[in-house]
Scaffold this motif. Structure first.
Motif, PDB file in Angstrom:
ATOM      1  N   PRO A   2       0.824  -1.202   0.000  1.00 32.90           N
ATOM      2  CA  PRO A   2       0.000   0.000   0.000  1.00 32.90           C
ATOM      3  C   PRO A   2       0.862   1.257   0.000  1.00 32.90           C
ATOM      4  O   PRO A   2       1.944   1.286   0.584  1.00 32.90           O
ATOM      5  CB  PRO A   2      -0.798  -0.099   1.296  1.00 32.90           C
ATOM      6  CG  PRO A   2      -0.714  -1.512   1.713  1.00 32.90           C
ATOM      7  CD  PRO A   2       0.571  -2.034   1.167  1.00 32.90           C
ATOM      8  N   MET A   3       0.369   2.281  -0.651  1.00 30.80           N
ATOM      9  CA  MET A   3       1.046   3.571  -0.678  1.00 30.80           C
ATOM     10  C   MET A   3       0.372   4.505   0.321  1.00 30.80           C
ATOM     11  O   MET A   3      -0.847   4.516   0.442  1.00 30.80           O
ATOM     12  CB  MET A   3       0.962   4.188  -2.082  1.00 30.80           C
ATOM     13  CG  MET A   3       1.614   3.339  -3.159  1.00 30.80           C
ATOM     14  SD  MET A   3       3.385   3.177  -2.953  1.00 30.80           S
ATOM     15  CE  MET A   3       3.904   4.861  -3.172  1.00 30.80           C
ATOM     16  N   SER A   4       1.180   5.288   1.033  1.00 25.74           N
ATOM     17  CA  SER A   4       0.665   6.224   2.014  1.00 25.74           C
ATOM     18  C   SER A   4       1.308   7.579   1.794  1.00 25.74           C
ATOM     19  O   SER A   4       2.471   7.668   1.411  1.00 25.74           O
ATOM     20  CB  SER A   4       0.981   5.734   3.431  1.00 25.74           C
ATOM     21  OG  SER A   4       0.671   6.726   4.383  1.00 25.74           O
ATOM     22  N   ALA A  66      -3.153   6.372   9.010  1.00 26.94           N
ATOM     23  CA  ALA A  66      -2.798   6.921   7.711  1.00 26.94           C
ATOM     24  C   ALA A  66      -3.735   6.374   6.652  1.00 26.94           C
ATOM     25  O   ALA A  66      -4.111   5.199   6.687  1.00 26.94           O
ATOM     26  CB  ALA A  66      -1.358   6.574   7.357  1.00 26.94           C
ATOM     27  N   ARG A  67      -4.087   7.213   5.717  1.00 27.66           N
ATOM     28  CA  ARG A  67      -4.840   6.804   4.526  1.00 27.66           C
ATOM     29  C   ARG A  67      -3.853   6.101   3.606  1.00 27.66           C
ATOM     30  O   ARG A  67      -2.738   6.573   3.405  1.00 27.66           O
ATOM     31  CB  ARG A  67      -5.415   8.036   3.843  1.00 27.66           C
ATOM     32  CG  ARG A  67      -6.160   7.753   2.567  1.00 27.66           C
ATOM     33  CD  ARG A  67      -6.558   9.099   1.919  1.00 27.66           C
ATOM     34  NE  ARG A  67      -7.365   8.900   0.754  1.00 27.66           N
ATOM     35  CZ  ARG A  67      -6.883   8.739  -0.483  1.00 27.66           C
ATOM     36  NH1 ARG A  67      -5.586   8.751  -0.707  1.00 27.66           N
ATOM     37  NH2 ARG A  67      -7.707   8.573  -1.495  1.00 27.66           N
ATOM     38  N   VAL A  68      -4.253   4.962   3.075  1.00 30.96           N
ATOM     39  CA  VAL A  68      -3.397   4.225   2.151  1.00 30.96           C
ATOM     40  C   VAL A  68      -4.180   3.904   0.886  1.00 30.96           C
ATOM     41  O   VAL A  68      -5.415   3.874   0.891  1.00 30.96           O
ATOM     42  CB  VAL A  68      -2.848   2.916   2.776  1.00 30.96           C
ATOM     43  CG1 VAL A  68      -1.874   3.224   3.905  1.00 30.96           C
ATOM     44  CG2 VAL A  68      -3.968   2.017   3.280  1.00 30.96           C
ATOM     45  N   THR A  69      -3.448   3.689  -0.195  1.00 35.24           N
ATOM     46  CA  THR A  69      -4.074   3.324  -1.452  1.00 35.24           C
ATOM     47  C   THR A  69      -3.303   2.173  -2.076  1.00 35.24           C
ATOM     48  O   THR A  69      -2.112   1.995  -1.837  1.00 35.24           O
ATOM     49  CB  THR A  69      -4.093   4.503  -2.457  1.00 35.24           C
ATOM     50  OG1 THR A  69      -2.753   4.920  -2.702  1.00 35.24           O
ATOM     51  CG2 THR A  69      -4.913   5.658  -1.941  1.00 35.24           C
ATOM     52  N   ARG A  70      -4.020   1.386  -2.829  1.00 34.78           N
ATOM     53  CA  ARG A  70      -3.434   0.328  -3.645  1.00 34.78           C
ATOM     54  C   ARG A  70      -4.239   0.312  -4.935  1.00 34.78           C
ATOM     55  O   ARG A  70      -5.379  -0.133  -4.937  1.00 34.78           O
ATOM     56  CB  ARG A  70      -3.487  -1.019  -2.940  1.00 34.78           C
ATOM     57  CG  ARG A  70      -2.812  -2.113  -3.774  1.00 34.78           C
ATOM     58  CD  ARG A  70      -2.857  -3.469  -3.122  1.00 34.78           C
ATOM     59  NE  ARG A  70      -2.041  -3.502  -1.929  1.00 34.78           N
ATOM     60  CZ  ARG A  70      -2.345  -4.213  -0.843  1.00 34.78           C
ATOM     61  NH1 ARG A  70      -3.445  -4.926  -0.794  1.00 34.78           N
ATOM     62  NH2 ARG A  70      -1.551  -4.220   0.191  1.00 34.78           N
ATOM     63  N   ARG A  77      -4.697   2.549   7.481  1.00 32.94           N
ATOM     64  CA  ARG A  77      -3.674   1.799   8.206  1.00 32.94           C
ATOM     65  C   ARG A  77      -3.579   2.364   9.617  1.00 32.94           C
ATOM     66  O   ARG A  77      -3.478   3.577   9.809  1.00 32.94           O
ATOM     67  CB  ARG A  77      -2.308   1.927   7.520  1.00 32.94           C
ATOM     68  CG  ARG A  77      -1.218   1.136   8.262  1.00 32.94           C
ATOM     69  CD  ARG A  77       0.140   1.287   7.630  1.00 32.94           C
ATOM     70  NE  ARG A  77       0.562   2.667   7.742  1.00 32.94           N
ATOM     71  CZ  ARG A  77       1.213   3.329   6.790  1.00 32.94           C
ATOM     72  NH1 ARG A  77       1.505   2.761   5.644  1.00 32.94           N
ATOM     73  NH2 ARG A  77       1.564   4.582   6.980  1.00 32.94           N
ATOM     74  N   ILE A 133      -4.482  -3.009   8.443  1.00 33.89           N
ATOM     75  CA  ILE A 133      -5.041  -2.249   7.328  1.00 33.89           C
ATOM     76  C   ILE A 133      -6.403  -2.830   6.996  1.00 33.89           C
ATOM     77  O   ILE A 133      -6.560  -4.048   6.909  1.00 33.89           O
ATOM     78  CB  ILE A 133      -4.148  -2.298   6.068  1.00 33.89           C
ATOM     79  CG1 ILE A 133      -2.771  -1.691   6.358  1.00 33.89           C
ATOM     80  CG2 ILE A 133      -4.831  -1.580   4.892  1.00 33.89           C
ATOM     81  CD1 ILE A 133      -1.791  -1.804   5.203  1.00 33.89           C
ATOM     82  N   TRP A 135      -9.597  -2.140   4.095  1.00 33.76           N
ATOM     83  CA  TRP A 135      -9.891  -1.498   2.822  1.00 33.76           C
ATOM     84  C   TRP A 135     -11.377  -1.223   2.733  1.00 33.76           C
ATOM     85  O   TRP A 135     -12.200  -2.062   3.103  1.00 33.76           O
ATOM     86  CB  TRP A 135      -9.450  -2.402   1.670  1.00 33.76           C
ATOM     87  CG  TRP A 135      -7.984  -2.653   1.702  1.00 33.76           C
ATOM     88  CD1 TRP A 135      -7.344  -3.734   2.238  1.00 33.76           C
ATOM     89  CD2 TRP A 135      -6.960  -1.783   1.225  1.00 33.76           C
ATOM     90  NE1 TRP A 135      -5.980  -3.588   2.106  1.00 33.76           N
ATOM     91  CE2 TRP A 135      -5.715  -2.402   1.488  1.00 33.76           C
ATOM     92  CE3 TRP A 135      -6.968  -0.546   0.593  1.00 33.76           C
ATOM     93  CZ2 TRP A 135      -4.499  -1.825   1.149  1.00 33.76           C
ATOM     94  CZ3 TRP A 135      -5.760   0.030   0.247  1.00 33.76           C
ATOM     95  CH2 TRP A 135      -4.542  -0.605   0.523  1.00 33.76           C
TER      96      TRP A 135
END
Length: 146
Positions: A2-4, A66-70, A77, A133, A135
């Motif tokens: 995941p990207m944060s 933290a907000r994460v995206t994939r 997270r 995490i 989603w």
């Protein structure tokens, strides 16, 4: 992976009142990211258990969110960290029925089942860090333009 964009919030966990702030923050953050009510409830339940463990077994600590995206998926997270006694036997601690206190022994394993991703690191005498995490099953609402 995941990207944060970084940590959105860091909340202390030093008292029962802090547990209430953690629950409120997690619910509001999950709602803002588009989590449905069931997903919010699961994540808040897991966060509540992990925050209580941080306080009771770790002597206090902190939660970072933290907000994460994939890809197009958006998630939240949560990282719970303490500098307590640590966990000597991680496998045993994750097993249902195990308790180091007066609880039912469903805490860590139950929290793990309520989230999509679960990571536990602990060193006896140094502390414990649990990262989870979840989603959102629906996309977040569009941002309002100023």
């Amino acid at each position: 992976m995941p990207m944060s964009a970084g940590v959105d919030a860091c909340l202390p966990i030093r008292s029962d009142m802090d547990l209430a702030w953690v629950r409120q923050h997690v619910r509001q953050s999950a709602a803002r990211l588009g989590f449905g009510l069931v997903e919010q409830t699961k994540l808040v339940t897991a966060a509540s258990e992990l925050a209580r463990n941080t306080l009771v077994h770790g002597g206090g600590g902190r939660m970072e969110s933290a907000r994460v995206t994939r890809g197009r998926a958006v998630g939240l997270r949560l990282t719970f960290a303490d500098e307590g006694a640590g966990i000597a036997d991680l496998e045993q601690a994750l097993r249902d029925g195990y308790t180091s206190g007066d609880g039912l022994g469903l805490g860590l394993g139950g929290a793990r089942r309520l989230v999509h991703e679960f990571s536990l690191e602990s060193t006896p005498g140094v502390g414990t860090t649990v990262t989870v995490i979840s989603w959102a099953s629906t996309p977040p609402p569009p941002r309002e333009e100023p």
